[in-house]
Design a protein around this motif. Structure first.
Motif, mmCIF file in Angstrom:
data_model
loop_
_atom_site.group_PDB
_atom_site.id
_atom_site.type_symbol
_atom_site.label_atom_id
_atom_site.label_comp_id
_atom_site.label_asym_id
_atom_site.label_seq_id
_atom_site.Cartn_x
_atom_site.Cartn_y
_atom_site.Cartn_z
ATOM 1 N N ARG A 160 63.456 83.507 25.381
ATOM 2 C CA ARG A 160 63.908 84.870 25.064
ATOM 3 C C ARG A 160 65.400 85.039 25.334
ATOM 4 N N ALA A 161 65.922 84.297 26.311
ATOM 5 C CA ALA A 161 67.342 84.400 26.664
ATOM 6 C C ALA A 161 68.223 83.519 25.783
ATOM 7 N N GLY A 162 67.632 82.830 24.804
ATOM 8 C CA GLY A 162 68.427 82.074 23.860
ATOM 9 C C GLY A 162 68.531 80.595 24.123
ATOM 10 N N ALA A 163 67.703 80.048 25.003
ATOM 11 C CA ALA A 163 67.748 78.620 25.294
ATOM 12 C C ALA A 163 66.971 77.823 24.248
ATOM 13 N N ASP A 164 67.348 76.570 24.078
ATOM 14 C CA ASP A 164 66.603 75.619 23.259
ATOM 15 C C ASP A 164 65.646 74.897 24.214
ATOM 16 N N VAL A 165 64.384 75.327 24.231
ATOM 17 C CA VAL A 165 63.442 74.946 25.282
ATOM 18 C C VAL A 165 62.510 73.824 24.822
ATOM 19 N N ALA A 166 62.370 72.823 25.681
ATOM 20 C CA ALA A 166 61.349 71.790 25.517
ATOM 21 C C ALA A 166 60.569 71.696 26.820
ATOM 22 N N ILE A 167 59.283 71.353 26.708
ATOM 23 C CA ILE A 167 58.415 71.220 27.884
ATOM 24 C C ILE A 167 57.824 69.819 27.909
ATOM 25 N N SER A 168 57.870 69.206 29.086
ATOM 26 C CA SER A 168 57.186 67.932 29.315
ATOM 27 C C SER A 168 56.073 68.184 30.329
ATOM 28 N N TYR A 169 54.851 67.769 29.967
ATOM 29 C CA TYR A 169 53.707 67.937 30.874
ATOM 30 C C TYR A 169 52.880 66.667 30.843
ATOM 31 N N ARG A 170 52.395 66.254 31.998
ATOM 32 C CA ARG A 170 51.712 64.966 32.118
ATOM 33 C C ARG A 170 50.333 64.968 31.463
ATOM 34 N N ARG A 171 49.775 66.136 31.202
ATOM 35 C CA ARG A 171 48.465 66.213 30.543
ATOM 36 C C ARG A 171 48.642 66.522 29.054
ATOM 37 N N ALA A 172 47.540 66.367 28.306
ATOM 38 C CA ALA A 172 47.616 66.605 26.867
ATOM 39 C C ALA A 172 47.906 68.070 26.553
ATOM 40 N N TRP A 173 47.342 68.973 27.361
ATOM 41 C CA TRP A 173 47.538 70.412 27.141
ATOM 42 C C TRP A 173 47.383 71.145 28.462
ATOM 43 N N PHE A 174 47.785 72.406 28.486
ATOM 44 C CA PHE A 174 47.721 73.219 29.690
ATOM 45 C C PHE A 174 46.271 73.540 30.057
ATOM 46 N N GLU A 206 67.681 82.427 37.060
ATOM 47 C CA GLU A 206 68.306 83.266 36.059
ATOM 48 C C GLU A 206 68.217 82.625 34.673
ATOM 49 N N PRO A 207 67.429 83.187 33.761
ATOM 50 C CA PRO A 207 67.246 82.545 32.458
ATOM 51 C C PRO A 207 68.501 82.530 31.599
ATOM 52 N N HIS A 208 69.387 83.513 31.770
ATOM 53 C CA HIS A 208 70.541 83.625 30.871
ATOM 54 C C HIS A 208 71.551 82.497 31.051
ATOM 55 N N GLN A 209 71.485 81.783 32.167
ATOM 56 C CA GLN A 209 72.405 80.651 32.338
ATOM 57 C C GLN A 209 72.090 79.517 31.367
ATOM 58 N N TYR A 210 70.908 79.570 30.732
ATOM 59 C CA TYR A 210 70.516 78.519 29.797
ATOM 60 C C TYR A 210 70.744 78.932 28.341
ATOM 61 N N PHE A 211 71.436 80.032 28.114
ATOM 62 C CA PHE A 211 71.736 80.501 26.759
ATOM 63 C C PHE A 211 72.418 79.408 25.938
ATOM 64 N N ARG A 212 71.806 79.101 24.776
ATOM 65 C CA ARG A 212 72.310 78.087 23.849
ATOM 66 C C ARG A 212 72.506 76.722 24.502
ATOM 67 N N ARG A 213 71.656 76.394 25.466
ATOM 68 C CA ARG A 213 71.678 75.077 26.088
ATOM 69 C C ARG A 213 70.329 74.405 25.857
ATOM 70 N N LYS A 214 70.359 73.083 25.793
ATOM 71 C CA LYS A 214 69.118 72.310 25.656
ATOM 72 C C LYS A 214 68.481 72.200 27.034
ATOM 73 N N LEU A 215 67.358 72.846 27.199
ATOM 74 C CA LEU A 215 66.686 72.919 28.497
ATOM 75 C C LEU A 215 65.355 72.202 28.441
ATOM 76 N N LEU A 216 65.150 71.248 29.347
ATOM 77 C CA LEU A 216 63.845 70.611 29.503
ATOM 78 C C LEU A 216 63.174 71.175 30.742
ATOM 79 N N ILE A 217 61.959 71.685 30.562
ATOM 80 C CA ILE A 217 61.149 72.169 31.676
ATOM 81 C C ILE A 217 60.016 71.180 31.888
ATOM 82 N N VAL A 218 59.884 70.688 33.110
ATOM 83 C CA VAL A 218 58.837 69.728 33.439
ATOM 84 C C VAL A 218 57.786 70.457 34.277
#
Length: 264
Positions: A99-113, A72-84
């Motif tokens: 889109r649901a209002g989260a502050d999203v950061a992504i960590s990925y082991r490669r330089a790009w997708f 459920e994306p809305h549980q992350y509303f206005r929260r700092k979310l890290l997606i690995v």
């Protein structure tokens, strides 16, 4: 819509060959207790392929604000979310949570997708969000420790590390398929993905009356090629094999046609 007889909160625990009148016997439990036995001519397994999360085995992975499953994306509303992660699950979660209002950061082991293995309708939006600074991207990093309010990220390039403040963590680093029902149903598994063997004209396995449809047909996918979106034709094939008739037009057939139009 069609008043189907749907039995929820049941787990299939056994699929066995039945009598001559009913080829298969399916046994279920409910809330961990024996519940029901179904005798049927046909069984259709549409179980997907994302059952067991691939663990990172880092300290803090089991904390309450850390999950390997996105619901459920809305549980992350206005929260700092890290997606690995850097595959479809991570990309789609990042877009939906933003889109649901989260502050999203992504960590990925490669330089790009690896854009060739990302659903083509997702990547342009995420790329734009990263370019605009709406989503923060930490390429060539892996988490090495998770605490109540921070994640330690280490560079896969030079080994340097830094702490990132978080309220929640989604570890979307891939899944393996549970093969138990295939084994029970006597379905052979093939290839590096251990995909169930089926006739793709009918979606029927070599065990008569046992069908597999959807992403379940792919086994454990390391490079995704079978999605919900391109599995719609499986339904029409299985329906025709079981009933001798095509599904009503305007339902599955139109869904499959829409996907073919998208592809072209």
């Amino acid at each position: 819509q069609f008043d189907l007889d749907i039995n929820t909160y049941e787990r299939v625990t056994q699929i066995a060959d039945g009598s001559a009148d009913h080829r298969h016997t399916v046994t279920t439990t409910r809330h961990g207790q024996p519940h029901a036995t179904y005798r049927c001519h046909n069984v259709v397994l549409a179980i997907g392929d994302m059952h067991h999360a691939r663990k990172l085995n880092v300290p803090g992975e089991g904390l309450p604000h850390v999950s390997h499953y996105f619901d459920e994306p809305h549980q992350y509303f206005r929260r700092k979310l890290l997606i690995v992660g850097g595959r479809n699950s991570a990309v789609e979660a990042a877009i939906r949570c933003y889109r649901a209002g989260a502050d999203v950061a992504i960590s990925y082991r490669r330089a790009w997708f690896d854009e060739e293995h990302i659903k083509y309708w997702l990547m342009p939006e995420l790329k734009l969000l990263i370019e605009k600074g709406e989503v923060t991207y930490h390429g060539q990093t892996v988490p090495t420790e998770i605490t109540a309010d921070r994640v330690r990220l280490e560079s896969t390039d030079d080994g340097s590390a830094f702490d990132l403040a978080v309220d929640a963590v989604l570890l979307l680093t891939g899944y393996t398929q549970d093969k138990t029902l295939f084994t029970m149903a006597g379905i052979e598994l093939d290839g590096v993905n251990e995909a169930p063997v089926v006739d793709y004209e009918t979606m029927q396995s070599p065990n008569p009356g046992v069908f597999v449809i959807g992403t379940a047909t792919a086994g454990t996918q390391n490079h995704f090629q079978v999605y919900i979106e391109n599995s719609h034709p499986h339904v029409a094939k299985a329906c025709h094999a079981i009933t001798g008739q095509d599904p009503p037009r305007g339902m599955i057939n139109d869904a499959a046609q829409r996907y073919r139009l998208l592809e072209t």
